[in-house]
Scaffold this motif. Sequence first.
Motif, mmCIF file in Angstrom:
data_model
loop_
_atom_site.group_PDB
_atom_site.id
_atom_site.type_symbol
_atom_site.label_atom_id
_atom_site.label_comp_id
_atom_site.label_asym_id
_atom_site.label_seq_id
_atom_site.Cartn_x
_atom_site.Cartn_y
_atom_site.Cartn_z
ATOM 1 N N GLY A 20 46.325 51.207 33.346
ATOM 2 C CA GLY A 20 47.200 52.232 32.795
ATOM 3 C C GLY A 20 46.680 52.804 31.488
ATOM 4 N N GLY A 21 45.456 52.483 31.117
ATOM 5 C CA GLY A 21 44.859 52.981 29.872
ATOM 6 C C GLY A 21 43.642 53.827 30.156
ATOM 7 N N GLU A 22 42.974 54.229 29.103
ATOM 8 C CA GLU A 22 41.767 55.036 29.214
ATOM 9 C C GLU A 22 40.561 54.195 28.809
ATOM 10 N N PRO A 23 39.756 53.752 29.762
ATOM 11 C CA PRO A 23 38.574 52.960 29.431
ATOM 12 C C PRO A 23 37.587 53.753 28.574
ATOM 13 N N ARG A 24 36.824 53.017 27.786
ATOM 14 C CA ARG A 24 35.800 53.619 26.923
ATOM 15 C C ARG A 24 34.431 53.321 27.521
ATOM 16 N N THR A 25 33.532 54.293 27.463
ATOM 17 C CA THR A 25 32.171 54.075 27.956
ATOM 18 C C THR A 25 31.178 54.422 26.864
ATOM 19 N N LYS A 26 30.056 53.712 26.878
ATOM 20 C CA LYS A 26 28.959 54.023 25.972
ATOM 21 C C LYS A 26 27.669 53.540 26.605
ATOM 22 N N GLU A 27 26.579 54.205 26.266
ATOM 23 C CA GLU A 27 25.274 53.801 26.771
ATOM 24 C C GLU A 27 24.453 53.251 25.620
ATOM 25 N N GLU A 36 34.625 49.549 28.645
ATOM 26 C CA GLU A 36 35.616 48.618 28.097
ATOM 27 C C GLU A 36 37.009 49.152 28.374
ATOM 28 N N ALA A 37 37.912 48.248 28.743
ATOM 29 C CA ALA A 37 39.294 48.635 29.012
ATOM 30 C C ALA A 37 40.240 47.621 28.376
ATOM 31 N N ASP A 38 41.234 48.127 27.653
ATOM 32 C CA ASP A 38 42.262 47.260 27.079
ATOM 33 C C ASP A 38 43.178 46.772 28.194
ATOM 34 N N LEU A 39 43.548 45.496 28.117
ATOM 35 C CA LEU A 39 44.443 44.926 29.114
ATOM 36 C C LEU A 39 45.893 45.068 28.674
ATOM 37 N N PRO A 40 46.784 45.341 29.619
ATOM 38 C CA PRO A 40 48.213 45.351 29.287
ATOM 39 C C PRO A 40 48.659 43.936 28.895
ATOM 40 N N THR A 41 49.722 43.835 28.135
ATOM 41 C CA THR A 41 50.155 42.533 27.631
ATOM 42 C C THR A 41 50.663 41.599 28.726
ATOM 43 N N ARG A 60 27.172 42.996 35.115
ATOM 44 C CA ARG A 60 27.719 41.929 34.270
ATOM 45 C C ARG A 60 29.130 42.345 33.860
ATOM 46 N N TYR A 61 29.989 41.360 33.651
ATOM 47 C CA TYR A 61 31.329 41.669 33.154
ATOM 48 C C TYR A 61 31.874 40.470 32.402
ATOM 49 N N GLY A 62 32.915 40.732 31.618
ATOM 50 C CA GLY A 62 33.511 39.654 30.847
ATOM 51 C C GLY A 62 34.834 40.067 30.240
ATOM 52 N N HIS A 63 35.337 39.188 29.384
ATOM 53 C CA HIS A 63 36.647 39.361 28.760
ATOM 54 C C HIS A 63 36.532 38.937 27.306
ATOM 55 N N ASP A 64 37.002 39.789 26.421
ATOM 56 C CA ASP A 64 37.034 39.462 24.996
ATOM 57 C C ASP A 64 38.483 39.413 24.546
ATOM 58 N N ARG A 69 44.412 42.456 20.702
ATOM 59 C CA ARG A 69 44.310 42.962 22.072
ATOM 60 C C ARG A 69 43.273 42.176 22.863
ATOM 61 N N ASP A 70 43.409 42.274 24.187
ATOM 62 C CA ASP A 70 42.440 41.704 25.118
ATOM 63 C C ASP A 70 41.712 42.862 25.792
ATOM 64 N N VAL A 71 40.417 42.690 25.970
ATOM 65 C CA VAL A 71 39.585 43.740 26.543
ATOM 66 C C VAL A 71 38.713 43.135 27.646
#
Length: 86
Positions: A20-27, A36-41, A60-64, A69-71
């Motif tokens: 439900g958010g707007e993911p961010r992209t960068k190269e 990167e996408a913020d996770l809902p609570t 590759r993927y992961g969680h921070d 917030r969680d991403v």
Amino acid sequence: MCSPATQVAALTALLAAVTGGEPRTKETTAGVIRIEADLPTNLRDSTRTAILSALTMADRYGHDRGTDRDVVWAELDRAETKPEAS
């Protein structure tokens, strides 16, 4: 095999729909595209499953977890930077 641009567009759209958010992209200078996408609570199990399913498209993927917030993040290698099979 889809182009990196197509894979980025698809993964970004999936993460946007699920979170439900707007993911961010960068190269990066190394030719890696990071999304990167913020996770809902309050994540439901079905939402977690959909996020994990979408992330499997990445190299590759992961969680921070942060204090505010969680991403989730995903990285896709550009085709020309992938090592060749020997």
